[in-house]
Design an enzyme around this catalytic site. Structure first.
Site, short mmCIF file in Angstrom:
data_model
loop_
_atom_site.label_atom_id
_atom_site.label_comp_id
_atom_site.label_asym_id
_atom_site.label_seq_id
_atom_site.Cartn_x
_atom_site.Cartn_y
_atom_site.Cartn_z
N CYS A 11 0.87 -1.17 0.00
CA CYS A 11 0.00 0.00 0.00
C CYS A 11 0.91 1.23 0.00
O CYS A 11 2.13 1.09 0.01
CB CYS A 11 -1.00 0.00 1.16
SG CYS A 11 -0.32 0.18 2.80
N CYS A 85 -2.18 1.49 -4.25
CA CYS A 85 -0.93 2.14 -4.66
C CYS A 85 -0.83 2.28 -6.17
O CYS A 85 0.20 2.70 -6.70
CB CYS A 85 0.29 1.42 -4.09
SG CYS A 85 0.52 -0.26 -4.67
N CYS A 89 3.69 -0.42 -8.26
CA CYS A 89 4.25 -1.75 -8.01
C CYS A 89 4.89 -2.27 -9.30
O CYS A 89 4.23 -2.35 -10.33
CB CYS A 89 3.16 -2.70 -7.54
SG CYS A 89 3.79 -4.29 -6.96
#
Length: 132
Positions: A11, A85, A89
């Site tokens: 996150c 997020c 990533c």
């Protein structure tokens, strides 16, 4: 997944959702799963309301600290679960990616964090059935 599966929870601040998810997975799956968590922009400390909410169910996350998301952590994980997020990533072939749409506990009191904690537990229990 051959061997022990590895899960990375991500996150933004690695201070609430991902910390609670990692704690639930470690608590419920034990040593059957390798657990990591990280944040795309780690905070200074774990959210006190998340700490309190997890303590209420007998899980102590007071020793945890937000960690920065690295490509190595993603590479080392079989399953990467993002929680708000977005595209930060790193994506690697052969990994399984999931996005859990969970409310952000940042700035909220424990009363607001409890339902998030409970929703995360349900998601983690489903994940364990799939991978462990």
């Amino acid at each position: 997944m051959p061997g022990k599966p590895s899960v990375l929870f991500v996150c933004v601040h690695n201070a609430g959702r991902s910390q609670m998810a990692a704690a639930w997975l470690a608590h419920l799956a034990g040593d059957r799963v390798e657990v990591r968590s990280a944040g795309s922009d780690p905070g200074d400390a774990v959210n006190p309301a998340a700490v309190e909410a997890m303590a209420e169910v007998g899980i102590d996350i007071t020793a945890e600290a937000p960690k920065v998301l690295t490509a190595d952590a993603v590479r080392a994980s079989d399953v990467c679960i993002t929680m708000g997020c977005g595209d930060t990533c790193p994506v690697f072939p052969g990994k399984r990616y999931l996005d859990w749409d969970l409310a952000d506990p940042a700035g909220r009191g424990v009363d607001a964090v409890r339902p998030i904690r409970d929703e995360i537990r349900i998601l983690v229990e489903g994940l364990i059935k799939e991978i462990a």
